[in-house]
Design a protein around this motif. Structure first.
Motif, PDB file in Angstrom:
ATOM      1  N   PRO A 128      11.635  10.033  -9.792  1.00  0.00           N
ATOM      2  CA  PRO A 128      10.244  10.407 -10.078  1.00  0.00           C
ATOM      3  C   PRO A 128      10.049  11.059 -11.449  1.00  0.00           C
ATOM      4  O   PRO A 128       9.048  10.792 -12.127  1.00  0.00           O
ATOM      5  N   ASP A 129      11.006  11.887 -11.868  1.00  0.00           N
ATOM      6  CA  ASP A 129      10.883  12.534 -13.179  1.00  0.00           C
ATOM      7  C   ASP A 129      10.916  11.508 -14.297  1.00  0.00           C
ATOM      8  O   ASP A 129      10.196  11.639 -15.298  1.00  0.00           O
ATOM      9  N   LEU A 130      11.745  10.469 -14.144  1.00  0.00           N
ATOM     10  CA  LEU A 130      11.820   9.426 -15.156  1.00  0.00           C
ATOM     11  C   LEU A 130      10.534   8.601 -15.166  1.00  0.00           C
ATOM     12  O   LEU A 130      10.047   8.204 -16.229  1.00  0.00           O
ATOM     13  N   LEU A 131       9.968   8.358 -13.990  1.00  0.00           N
ATOM     14  CA  LEU A 131       8.700   7.640 -13.909  1.00  0.00           C
ATOM     15  C   LEU A 131       7.612   8.379 -14.674  1.00  0.00           C
ATOM     16  O   LEU A 131       6.891   7.785 -15.486  1.00  0.00           O
ATOM     17  N   VAL A 132       7.517   9.668 -14.438  1.00  0.00           N
ATOM     18  CA  VAL A 132       6.505  10.485 -15.116  1.00  0.00           C
ATOM     19  C   VAL A 132       6.738  10.466 -16.627  1.00  0.00           C
ATOM     20  O   VAL A 132       5.793  10.295 -17.414  1.00  0.00           O
ATOM     21  N   SER A 133       7.981  10.637 -17.040  1.00  0.00           N
ATOM     22  CA  SER A 133       8.302  10.624 -18.467  1.00  0.00           C
ATOM     23  C   SER A 133       7.993   9.266 -19.088  1.00  0.00           C
ATOM     24  O   SER A 133       7.532   9.184 -20.232  1.00  0.00           O
ATOM     25  N   ALA A 134       8.242   8.204 -18.324  1.00  0.00           N
ATOM     26  CA  ALA A 134       7.992   6.861 -18.828  1.00  0.00           C
ATOM     27  C   ALA A 134       6.511   6.623 -19.060  1.00  0.00           C
ATOM     28  O   ALA A 134       6.116   6.027 -20.071  1.00  0.00           O
ATOM     29  N   VAL A 135       5.676   7.083 -18.150  1.00  0.00           N
ATOM     30  CA  VAL A 135       4.230   6.925 -18.312  1.00  0.00           C
ATOM     31  C   VAL A 135       3.771   7.650 -19.572  1.00  0.00           C
ATOM     32  O   VAL A 135       2.980   7.114 -20.370  1.00  0.00           O
ATOM     33  N   ARG A 136       4.267   8.854 -19.771  1.00  0.00           N
ATOM     34  CA  ARG A 136       3.893   9.611 -20.974  1.00  0.00           C
ATOM     35  C   ARG A 136       4.379   8.902 -22.238  1.00  0.00           C
ATOM     36  O   ARG A 136       3.666   8.838 -23.241  1.00  0.00           O
ATOM     37  N   ALA A 137       5.599   8.362 -22.170  1.00  0.00           N
ATOM     38  CA  ALA A 137       6.159   7.684 -23.333  1.00  0.00           C
ATOM     39  C   ALA A 137       5.368   6.438 -23.691  1.00  0.00           C
ATOM     40  O   ALA A 137       5.062   6.184 -24.861  1.00  0.00           O
ATOM     41  N   GLY A 163       0.793  -1.219   0.000  1.00  0.00           N
ATOM     42  CA  GLY A 163       0.000   0.000   0.000  1.00  0.00           C
ATOM     43  C   GLY A 163       0.828   1.272   0.000  1.00  0.00           C
ATOM     44  O   GLY A 163       0.470   2.257  -0.653  1.00  0.00           O
ATOM     45  N   VAL A 164       1.946   1.256   0.722  1.00  0.00           N
ATOM     46  CA  VAL A 164       2.796   2.445   0.792  1.00  0.00           C
ATOM     47  C   VAL A 164       3.352   2.784  -0.587  1.00  0.00           C
ATOM     48  O   VAL A 164       3.410   3.960  -0.981  1.00  0.00           O
ATOM     49  N   ILE A 165       3.754   1.773  -1.327  1.00  0.00           N
ATOM     50  CA  ILE A 165       4.288   2.001  -2.671  1.00  0.00           C
ATOM     51  C   ILE A 165       3.200   2.523  -3.593  1.00  0.00           C
ATOM     52  O   ILE A 165       3.418   3.462  -4.375  1.00  0.00           O
ATOM     53  N   ARG A 166       2.009   1.919  -3.514  1.00  0.00           N
ATOM     54  CA  ARG A 166       0.889   2.394  -4.348  1.00  0.00           C
ATOM     55  C   ARG A 166       0.611   3.868  -4.090  1.00  0.00           C
ATOM     56  O   ARG A 166       0.454   4.665  -5.018  1.00  0.00           O
ATOM     57  N   MET A 167       0.526   4.225  -2.819  1.00  0.00           N
ATOM     58  CA  MET A 167       0.218   5.604  -2.462  1.00  0.00           C
ATOM     59  C   MET A 167       1.326   6.562  -2.903  1.00  0.00           C
ATOM     60  O   MET A 167       1.056   7.665  -3.406  1.00  0.00           O
ATOM     61  N   GLY A 168       2.582   6.118  -2.759  1.00  0.00           N
ATOM     62  CA  GLY A 168       3.704   6.960  -3.170  1.00  0.00           C
ATOM     63  C   GLY A 168       3.706   7.211  -4.669  1.00  0.00           C
ATOM     64  O   GLY A 168       3.922   8.343  -5.124  1.00  0.00           O
ATOM     65  N   LEU A 169       3.460   6.153  -5.431  1.00  0.00           N
ATOM     66  CA  LEU A 169       3.404   6.299  -6.885  1.00  0.00           C
ATOM     67  C   LEU A 169       2.258   7.216  -7.298  1.00  0.00           C
ATOM     68  O   LEU A 169       2.414   8.078  -8.175  1.00  0.00           O
ATOM     69  N   ALA A 170       1.106   7.019  -6.668  1.00  0.00           N
ATOM     70  CA  ALA A 170      -0.061   7.851  -6.992  1.00  0.00           C
ATOM     71  C   ALA A 170       0.212   9.324  -6.691  1.00  0.00           C
ATOM     72  O   ALA A 170      -0.189  10.211  -7.466  1.00  0.00           O
ATOM     73  N   MET A 171       0.897   9.595  -5.592  1.00  0.00           N
ATOM     74  CA  MET A 171       1.212  10.980  -5.242  1.00  0.00           C
ATOM     75  C   MET A 171       2.119  11.622  -6.285  1.00  0.00           C
ATOM     76  O   MET A 171       1.917  12.778  -6.683  1.00  0.00           O
ATOM     77  N   ILE A 172       3.112  10.873  -6.754  1.00  0.00           N
ATOM     78  CA  ILE A 172       4.020  11.391  -7.779  1.00  0.00           C
ATOM     79  C   ILE A 172       3.259  11.685  -9.066  1.00  0.00           C
ATOM     80  O   ILE A 172       3.410  12.748  -9.687  1.00  0.00           O
ATOM     81  N   LEU A 173       2.427  10.745  -9.472  1.00  0.00           N
ATOM     82  CA  LEU A 173       1.690  10.885 -10.730  1.00  0.00           C
ATOM     83  C   LEU A 173       0.658  11.998 -10.660  1.00  0.00           C
ATOM     84  O   LEU A 173       0.524  12.802 -11.592  1.00  0.00           O
ATOM     85  N   ASP A 174      -0.084  12.059  -9.561  1.00  0.00           N
ATOM     86  CA  ASP A 174      -1.158  13.042  -9.441  1.00  0.00           C
ATOM     87  C   ASP A 174      -0.636  14.464  -9.289  1.00  0.00           C
ATOM     88  O   ASP A 174      -1.404  15.429  -9.421  1.00  0.00           O
TER      89      ASP A 174
END
Length: 252
Positions: free
Chosen positions: A122-131, A20-31
């Motif tokens: 986090p910046d790479l994660l965001v860029s990866a989702v867009r890619a 759950g902690v990872i899910r919430m952390g990822l969601a916070m970065i994305l949102d």
């Protein structure tokens, strides 16, 4: 106006991880990004499949190791459903660690659009989702090549080889399909395997990104693949590009 359009029509993301902690952390970065929104969170693959039906996400961030149904099975079911319905989404972006080497290649073969290490920036994660949503570039190409090479070396060792044995022979399954590629398409495949994005390819080949996208789509169609990362695996398996080698091979 363009920025407003992006905000009003954000990329919809489902996060699947059993922690759950990872899910919430990822969601916070994305949102935090105006063009991204987390529409659902799942703690296993089975729940992810159910939530996909409910929320129709564009991208799924998929952990590999989860209870009930793992990320490999869930990814294969998602990509199989996409092929059967002629849909291009949701794209699956696998989250992994170097401890998951034995599973990564299977995830890519199952149709994952790419993968990232869980501790990625986090910046790479965001860029990866867009890619992945665009479908026009490899995700974290440096890690992709390293991880694929390590995975394929591991497979050779499991099959009875050793780290010092001669390279495995190219997989003959791909010979016939590769023969259908034009010279330009073969060149595109090689440079995709080396981690070049559409923009990089356009610059290198002195053509437009639109032309590159057309060639990439043709390569994937002729090879029966659903993602660029699968194309990278095929390039390695067919011996077109080999771990640690720079030479391109078409007649091996």
């Amino acid at each position: 106006m363009a920025a407003a359009a992006e905000v009003s029509d954000p990329i919809r993301i489902l996060v699947a991880d059993d922690q759950g902690v990872i899910r919430m952390g990822l969601a916070m970065i994305l949102d935090h990004e105006p063009d991204l929104t987390t529409v659902a969170q799942a703690e296993n693959g089975e729940e992810a499949l159910r939530l996909i039906e409910q929320h129709d996400p564009d991208v799924v961030l998929m952990d590999i190791r989860m209870p009930v149904m793992d990320g490999l099975v869930a990814t294969e079911r998602i990509t199989t459903a996409n092929r059967e319905t002629g849909r291009a989404r949701p794209a699956v972006l696998v989250l992994t660690t170097f401890d998951d080497e034995a599973y990564v290649l299977a995830a890519v073969r199952a149709g994952a659009s790419g993968f990232l290490l869980k501790d990625t920036d986090p910046d790479l994660l965001v860029s990866a989702v867009r890619a992945v949503h665009r479908g026009d570039s490899l995700v974290d190409p440096a890690s992709t090549r390293v991880l694929l090479e390590r995975c394929m070396e591991l497979e050779r060792q499991v099959d009875g080889g050793t780290a010092t044995s001669k390279p495995a022979q190219p997989d003959a399954r791909w010979a016939g399909l590769l023969s259908h590629l034009s010279e330009r398409e073969r060149e595109i495949l090689v440079w995709m395997a080396r981690g070049l994005s559409n923009r990089d390819l356009a610059t290198k080949l002195f053509v437009s990104e639109t032309t590159v996208k057309t060639h990439v789509s043709s390569v994937l169609s002729k090879l029966g693949l659903s993602s660029r990362v699968q194309a990278v695996v095929v390039a390695y398996e067919a011996g077109v590009v080999r771990p640690g080698e720079a030479d391109v091979r078409w007649d091996s």
